[in-house]
Write an enzyme that holds these catalytic residues in place. Structure first.
Site, mmCIF file in Angstrom:
data_model
loop_
_atom_site.group_PDB
_atom_site.id
_atom_site.type_symbol
_atom_site.label_atom_id
_atom_site.label_comp_id
_atom_site.label_asym_id
_atom_site.label_seq_id
_atom_site.Cartn_x
_atom_site.Cartn_y
_atom_site.Cartn_z
ATOM 1 C CE LYS A 34 -15.062 -55.403 -24.631
ATOM 2 N NZ LYS A 34 -13.993 -55.510 -23.603
ATOM 3 C CB SER A 70 -11.268 -56.646 -21.616
ATOM 4 O OG SER A 70 -12.092 -57.418 -22.479
ATOM 5 N N GLY A 120 -16.370 -51.919 -39.678
ATOM 6 C CA GLY A 120 -17.684 -52.031 -38.899
ATOM 7 C C GLY A 120 -18.288 -53.624 -38.760
ATOM 8 N N PRO A 121 -18.900 -53.759 -37.980
ATOM 9 C CG PRO A 121 -20.414 -53.820 -36.017
ATOM 10 C CD PRO A 121 -19.516 -52.995 -36.981
ATOM 11 N N PRO A 122 -20.956 -56.872 -39.411
ATOM 12 C CG PRO A 122 -20.702 -59.332 -39.479
ATOM 13 C CD PRO A 122 -20.643 -57.891 -38.663
ATOM 14 N N GLY A 123 -23.320 -56.060 -41.912
ATOM 15 C CA GLY A 123 -24.618 -55.693 -42.317
ATOM 16 C C GLY A 123 -24.931 -54.264 -41.667
ATOM 17 C CB VAL A 124 -23.544 -51.582 -40.143
ATOM 18 C CG1 VAL A 124 -23.576 -52.301 -38.562
ATOM 19 C CG2 VAL A 124 -21.797 -51.632 -40.312
ATOM 20 N N GLY A 125 -24.157 -51.746 -43.459
ATOM 21 C CA GLY A 125 -24.300 -50.791 -44.643
ATOM 22 C C GLY A 125 -23.107 -50.220 -45.195
ATOM 23 C CE LYS A 126 -18.220 -53.439 -43.189
ATOM 24 N NZ LYS A 126 -19.346 -54.222 -42.230
ATOM 25 C CB THR A 127 -21.519 -53.703 -49.238
ATOM 26 O OG1 THR A 127 -20.748 -54.351 -48.510
ATOM 27 C CG2 THR A 127 -21.516 -54.130 -50.763
HETATM 28 N N1 LIG Z 1 -28.246 -47.208 -42.291
HETATM 29 C C1 LIG Z 1 -28.941 -48.063 -43.152
HETATM 30 N N2 LIG Z 1 -29.938 -47.727 -43.877
HETATM 31 C C2 LIG Z 1 -30.560 -48.591 -44.879
HETATM 32 N N3 LIG Z 1 -30.310 -49.477 -45.270
HETATM 33 C C3 LIG Z 1 -29.397 -50.237 -44.611
HETATM 34 C C4 LIG Z 1 -28.488 -49.396 -43.512
HETATM 35 N N4 LIG Z 1 -27.656 -50.153 -43.119
HETATM 36 C C5 LIG Z 1 -27.613 -51.320 -43.664
HETATM 37 N N5 LIG Z 1 -28.589 -51.405 -44.483
HETATM 38 C C6 LIG Z 1 -29.262 -52.359 -45.292
HETATM 39 O O1 LIG Z 1 -28.578 -53.670 -45.033
HETATM 40 C C7 LIG Z 1 -28.272 -54.505 -45.917
HETATM 41 C C8 LIG Z 1 -26.872 -54.910 -45.541
HETATM 42 O O2 LIG Z 1 -25.902 -53.877 -45.771
HETATM 43 P P1 LIG Z 1 -24.459 -54.106 -46.397
HETATM 44 O O3 LIG Z 1 -24.350 -55.351 -47.343
HETATM 45 O O4 LIG Z 1 -23.842 -52.882 -46.972
HETATM 46 O O5 LIG Z 1 -23.366 -54.683 -44.914
HETATM 47 P P2 LIG Z 1 -22.051 -54.674 -45.049
HETATM 48 O O6 LIG Z 1 -21.734 -53.707 -43.793
HETATM 49 O O7 LIG Z 1 -21.232 -54.524 -46.031
HETATM 50 O O8 LIG Z 1 -21.806 -56.107 -44.385
HETATM 51 P P3 LIG Z 1 -20.577 -57.185 -44.605
HETATM 52 O O9 LIG Z 1 -19.488 -56.633 -43.533
HETATM 53 O O10 LIG Z 1 -21.092 -58.435 -44.106
HETATM 54 O O11 LIG Z 1 -20.318 -57.020 -45.999
HETATM 55 C C9 LIG Z 1 -28.154 -53.795 -47.229
HETATM 56 O O12 LIG Z 1 -29.469 -54.469 -47.654
HETATM 57 C C10 LIG Z 1 -28.294 -52.337 -46.788
HETATM 58 O O13 LIG Z 1 -29.216 -51.775 -47.829
#
Ligand SMILES: Nc1ncnc2c1ncn2[C@@H]1O[C@H](COP(=O)(O)OP(=O)(O)OP(=O)(O)O)[C@@H](O)[C@H]1O
Length: 893
Positions: free
Chosen positions: A824, A781, A440-447
């Protein structure tokens, strides 16, 4: 020469035991990225701020006890010497500070200290020169010489007493509270007297006489004894696996021949030998014997010693004991840490359920085997029945196993504790299931999902960032013969976690290099992830000593799938984490990000209040992203600014703002004052629509969907040439040519020309541009949007900025399916689009993947042919020859 001044206010950084920073000495202070941001903001504001003629890059370092409780009224002003990323922890930094002078702290400081952005201090000149007077009554040197190793004698002899006093308490391992006491004694003479008392105590404790020439024969190296005092505690949850075979290691066989300097290494070997593998024991035996013969001065000595230390630091048979899987607890933990992400959480829990069931079946079969082999087996020759499977597991979880996996769940027959090192040991459960890959895109909570998973499983967590790994040696290590050789990232991870069953997160799997001059890192990863081979993973540095990665639970993350090598992808089960829409982001900010940032600033929820409207403004106007990382940063800025206001309001004498003036609520009107003007509002659909400009939709590699604004212009005096700009790839350019050809072929029916043979571009060139020219764009596209842009340009009819479109087009005008629809559409929704035109073949994607909230706000129009898209925008009257005109031309083609 002018005397340097401290700035009138300093950011304060807490320093935890056992460190205390003294003037002219240095301390390494670990900080999280948020704390570092806070410090840097404050230092920056000092540059041009009130302390204009003050020194730059100065902070106050204050000793704090447990739970960051402030102790004493003194700290040390310090200059920031360097900032480095910490190799130990993710997201943490080491700030190296050099002490300048003692500072007295104001009474009004809170008792519990987190980083304070800026605290006004009485401005005082300070001198970097060290007072040279050596008070005769408190001469410390003779005592220091008794306590310090000989190599240091010549260095300390010339030091002035004030500096010597501070140095001695720092390097002699004086207890932490004594150090804090000494920091609070600014008077040199008083300080030296106190240090002398402390040194005398130290000498007595160590059995060293203080008078000249009469040293006790049992003198030990004081620095060594300090090292013992500071030795870290052992982890509590570590245990040796029960399958540990009796060690063949017998360190005592080296007898009295062990050189003095190698004794600690031998002791370590002795204590760890029961946990080492057979190979490791053989290798360490051999290498230790060799090491005893190498002179310590030779370079070879260091290499051999480091090698043995590496082997002894690896976990081998050590495992985290407590990792029973409780599904309810795991789900609860995921819910507590994350808002939304329903599909991802559900899939993760399913994964755990399957894992638990397979492990339970395996353990049951082990139990049965034990009974079979035991002499107490029933008289009829049949084994007593092993303990039945937990009923809850049988009833509820069996259905969760996909049919294809049920067979895998059956344990293999004939498990034995294999003594042969060429075959995998069969007495521990090894999962053969796929590796979870969160995309998924960056910052969506994967880690963060992976971290919660490790917590709920009771496993140690380690993150390996694969971004930019181009060299196979980074995964598999360098051979020992290279200067400065090190093991690879996987072995380093195992050493760090100190157990052989951690959860390792392979972050950014899509950024790892494939092949090339330095080998193929993704092939090395493949071996590490393959359950058939990874019980015997060979790192080049460790040579003959393989390590067992088969108990590691690997989870990977990636932003996109295209760049992952297919054999690696084949090992993974992909779980998609898509971007968030505005209401989801607001909910995440309210429940998680805001409380987290308020805490980071040392305040509580009653001291900063933000309502949903403000959060929504932040999301819409100040961030443009699929995840929430930038949003968290903006919330952090708001909170820090409030922390400054709060701190100032607590200083009634120093500031004109009184205590009552602090307003905890952040209103919408405050946002612009604190964060500045929004840079994102201009990216919304433009209100001044003009012919030739159309909204397309793009999907970037990082997983973000966005508006792709297509601009076209007629340039007089041309010869019908098409010019394209905006870093467009070959596929994109071909698609534009195709679209222009189609529009030219329909120019009569569209009313652009009056006769079939007339050139619609006569006397003109066409310029086609896509803004954000620095970003490379490619793919077919944008076909539908390009046709509509040309039609709009040549007929002079604008397209509403609230309409966006995406879809490939064939030369005959058929609209073809495209990818990344969900992203999109979410991107278009974020940008305020109200209607989206898509190929009909993408309808199932919209129905299945697009969140309901977005579907409610956007009208979707699905088309088979480009003519339908044209009619959707301008109506049937666009056809010059009436409704049938288009069909007639089509028939001719
Ligand atoms: N659904 C959610 N609920 C609570 N906090 C979230 C949620 N999604 C993201 N966050 C918070 O957003 C921040 C970034 O999340 P994280 O580092 O897991 O992103 P990522 O998807 O791993 O990004 P990357 O691809 O850049 O590594 C973290 O502080 C995380 O706790």
């Amino acid at each position: 020469m002018t005397t340097p001044l401290l700035p009138s206010s300093l950011p304060l950084i807490p320093l935890r035991p056992p460190q205390v920073l003294f003037p002219h000495l240095r301390a390494s202070i670990p900080l999280s990225s948020t704390q570092l941001a806070l410090v840097l903001d404050a230092v920056q504001s000092n540059l041009g701020g009130k302390g204009g003629n003050g020194e730059r890059g100065i902070v106050g370092v204050v000793p704090v006890a447990d739970h960051d409780r402030r102790v004493g009224r003194w700290g040390c002003a310090a200059r920031i010497k360097s900032i480095q990323k910490s190799s130990d922890e993710d997201d943490s930094y080491i700030l190296l500070a050099e002490g300048l002078t003692r500072i007295r702290l104001p009474r009004s400081l809170p008792p519990v200290l987190s980083i304070l952005p800026s605290i006004p201090l009485p401005t005082s000149p300070y001198s970097l020169a060290i007072p040279a007077t050596i008070p005769s009554t408190t001469d410390l040197l003779p005592l220091a010489l008794r306590l310090l190793p000989e190599q240091l004698h010549s260095r300390v002899t010339a030091l002035p007493a004030s500096l010597l006093a501070d140095i001695l308490v720092t390097i002699l391992g004086v207890e932490w509270d004594l150090k804090v006491e000494l920091l609070g004694i600014p008077d040199i003479e008083a300080r030296c007297t106190r240090v002398k008392e402390i040194l005398l105590d130290l000498l007595n404790n160590r059995g060293i006489k203080s008078s000249e020439g009469s040293i006790d024969q049992k003198q030990e190296n004081p620095l060594k004894s300090n090292a013992l005092i500071l030795r870290p505690k052992q982890p509590l949850t570590l245990s040796s696996s029960s399958r540990t075979p009796k060690s063949t290691a017998d360190p005592s066989k080296f007898g009295d021949t062990v050189p003095e300097d190698l004794k600690p290494l031998f002791e370590l070997y002795q204590s760890r030998s029961s946990e080492l593998s057979k190979n490791a024991i053989e290798t360490v035996d051999r290498e230790l014997k060799r090491l005893c013969k190498i002179p310590p001065q030779s370079a070879e000595y260091g290499v051999a010693r480091t090698y043995i230390e590496w082997i002894l630091a690896l976990p081998f048979k050590r495992v985290s004991e407590n990792y029973e899987i409780n599904l309810k607890q795991a789900r609860k933990r995921l819910d507590e840490d994350h808002e939304g992400l329903e599909k991802v959480k559900k899939r993760v829990v399913e994964y755990l359920a399957v894992y638990r069931l397979k492990r339970q079946l395996f353990l049951e079969s082990q139990e049965k085997k034990k009974l079979l082999n035991s002499p107490t087996a029933a008289e009829d020759g049949k084994p007593k029945s092993a303990e039945k499977l937990d009923e809850e597991v049988e009833n509820n979880l069996l259905q969760l196993i996909p049919a294809s996996e049920r067979q895998n769940a059956q344990p293999t027959e004939g498990h034995t504790n294999n003594k042969n090192d060429d075959e995998p040991p069969t007495d521990v459960y090894r999962d053969k299931g796929p590796i979870l890959l969160l995309v998924g895109p960056p910052g969506v909570g994967k880690t963060s999902i992976a971290k919660s998973l490790a917590d709920s499983l009771g496993r140690k967590f380690h993150r390996i960032s694969l971004g930019g790994v181009r060299d196979e040696a980074e995964i598999r290590g360098h051979r020992r013969t290279y200067v400065g050789a090190l093991p690879g990232l996987l072995v380093q991870a195992m050493r760090k976690v100190r157990v052989s069953n951690p959860l390792i997160l392979l972050d950014e799997l899509d950024k790892v290099g494939h092949g090339g001059f330095h080998g193929d890192p993704s092939a090395a990863l493949l071996e590490a992830l393959d359950p058939a081979q990874n019980w015997n993973f060979h790192d080049h540095y460790l040579g003959d000593v393989p390590i067992d990665l088969s108990q590691v639970l690997f989870i990977a993350t990636a932003n996109q799938l295209d760049s992952i090598s297919w054999p690696l992808l084949d090992r993974c089960e992909v779980i998609e984490c898509s971007g968030y829409i505005t209401p989801e982001k607001v909910a995440i900010a309210k429940k998680f990000l805001l409380p987290k940032q308020i805490k980071e600033c040392g305040l509580d929820s009653s001291q900063i209040q933000v309502d949903e409207g403000v959060l929504e403004k932040l999301v819409v106007d100040y961030t443009r992203e699929a995840g929430v990382r930038n949003l968290e940063r903006q919330i952090g800025k708001l909170c820090r600014s409030k922390a400054v206001e709060y701190s100032i309001s607590r200083e009634p004498n120093e500031s004109t703002i009184s205590r009552e003036a602090y307003e905890p609520t952040i209103a919408s009107s405050d946002i612009e004052r604190i964060l500045g003007v929004s840079h994102h509002s201009r990216e919304r659909p433009e209100s001044d629509v003009r012919p030739g400009v159309v909204n397309g939709l793009s999907y970037s590699g990082s997983g973000n969907g966005n508006l792709l604004i297509i601009e076209t212009l007629l340039v007089p005096g041309g010869s019908g040439r098409l010019v394209t700009t905006g870093r467009l790839g070959e596929v994109f350019r071909e698609s534009i040519e195709l679209c222009l050809t189609w529009v030219k072929s329909r120019s009569l029916s569209l009313g652009i020309t009056n006769t079939p043979s007339e050139n619609p571009l006569k006397g003109y060139n066409v310029h086609y541009h896509i803004p954000e020219g620095a970003i490379r764009k490619d793919g077919p596209s944008a076909g539908i949007a390009t046709v509509l842009a040309f039609v709009s340009l040549l007929t002079g009819r604008p397209v509403s900025s609230e309409i966006a479109m995406t879809g490939e087009m064939s030369l005959r005008g058929s609209c073809l399916r495209i990818g990344g629809v969900k992203e999109k559409v979410i991107g278009a929704h974020r940008a305020g689009v109200k209607k989206i035109i898509l190929p009909r073949t993408n309808r199932p994607d919209v129905m299945a993947d697009v969140p309901e909230l977005v579907k409610k706000d956007i009208e979707f129009v699905f088309v088979d042919k480009i003519e339908q898209a044209i009619e959707e925008v301008w109506g049937k009257e666009i056809w010059a020859g009436g409704e049938g005109a288009s069909a007639k031309v089509d028939a001719r083609l």
